[in-house]
Design an enzyme around this catalytic site. Structure first.
Site, PDB file in Angstrom:
ATOM      1  N   CYS A 133       0.823  -1.207   0.000  1.00 23.91           N
ATOM      2  CA  CYS A 133       0.000   0.000   0.000  1.00 23.91           C
ATOM      3  C   CYS A 133       0.867   1.271   0.000  1.00 23.91           C
ATOM      4  CB  CYS A 133      -0.958  -0.050   1.187  1.00 23.91           C
ATOM      5  SG  CYS A 133      -2.383   1.030   1.046  1.00 23.91           S
ATOM      6  N   HIS A 134       0.672   2.184   0.959  1.00 26.47           N
ATOM      7  CA  HIS A 134       1.497   3.388   1.036  1.00 26.47           C
ATOM      8  C   HIS A 134       2.908   3.094   1.544  1.00 26.47           C
ATOM      9  CE1 HIS A 134      -2.567   5.201   1.023  1.00 26.47           C
ATOM     10  NE2 HIS A 134      -1.979   6.188   0.392  1.00 26.47           N
ATOM     11  N   GLU A 165      -6.294   6.598  -4.254  1.00 27.66           N
ATOM     12  CA  GLU A 165      -6.133   7.815  -3.445  1.00 27.66           C
ATOM     13  C   GLU A 165      -7.287   8.778  -3.697  1.00 27.66           C
ATOM     14  OE1 GLU A 165      -4.448   8.644  -0.457  1.00 27.66           O
ATOM     15  OE2 GLU A 165      -2.619   8.095  -1.560  1.00 27.66           O
TER      16      GLU A 165
END
Length: 230
Positions: A133-134, A165
């Site tokens: 993910c991030h 996002e």
């Protein structure tokens, strides 16, 4: 037993709005559940060490595995209350490093030199660099210390997409976009449907697109590690 290093964020809120952030619980819990079941020991590190906030948005979707680890006294102490500092880490001890996600990582993973040096050392020792993910922004500035080039340049990777996002309504509130940062580093980025499991493996690099991908990142890592000892 071979150890795995799990990286967590210290960032508690977005910088421009009053919205809490932190670790996306499942991205740690789902990964930890798989690798511990496979017999691997884990250490937890964060950029500053100490307290690791949990993003409250990750709790409504938490499942039994997430709550199993959230309720585990040892996990709460070592991961969420007393995470190690980078200076506490000897990279020689680890076969892999795993960057967890949560929006907090967008502020404290990408430019952390100490974490970068740990990850680069593990990679050069033949270990695996993984993220979800991030958390994949922790890979952006890593260098292949033998060539001086970006570690992910030309590598097949994934991570939280620009579309995800936007759908999350956070595109305007993060300092940069995870997808864009990977592409700018020269990686071969690919994503699939928003919030659907998707993992890419390219040699010693394993990445997952979003929270639903954490378990599969762990499974791919375990498979890779086991293949070396079989």
């Amino acid at each position: 037993m071979t150890k795995i290093l799990v990286v967590l964020t210290n960032t508690e809120k977005y910088k421009d709005i009053n919205r809490a952030t932190g670790l996306w619980l499942g991205e740690a819990a789902q990964f930890v559940d798989v690798v511990t079941e496979a017999g691997y020991d884990i250490d937890y590190v964060s950029p500053k060490g100490g307290f690791v906030p949990v993003d409250p948005s990750s709790m409504p979707t938490a499942d039994d595995i997430d709550f199993k680890w959230y309720g585990d006294t040892d996990f709460r102490r070592r991961a969420l209350a007393e995470s190690l500092k980078p200076s506490d880490i000897n990279p020689e001890e680890y076969a892999a490093i795993y960057y967890t996600g949560g929006h907090g990582t967008m502020w404290d993973f990408k430019d952390n030199i100490e974490l970068q040096q740990i990850a680069e050392h593990i990679y050069q020792n033949g270990g695996y660099v993984t993220g979800v993910c991030h958390g994949i922004v922790g890979l952006v500035n890593l260098l292949d210390t033998q060539t001086g080039k970006r570690l992910i340049k030309g590598k097949k990777v994934t991570g939280f997409s620009n579309l995800e996002e936007r759908l999350n309504r956070t595109k305007k509130h993060v300092p940069f976009l995870a997808e864009d940062s990977l592409k700018e580093a020269g990686a071969k980025y690919k994503a699939k449907r928003p919030m659907k499991e998707y993992v890419r493996t390219d040699g010693q690099i394993i990445t997952g697109q979003n929270p639903t991908s954490a378990k599969k990142v762990a499974k791919e890592l375990v498979k890779a590690l086991k293949s070396r000892t079989s």
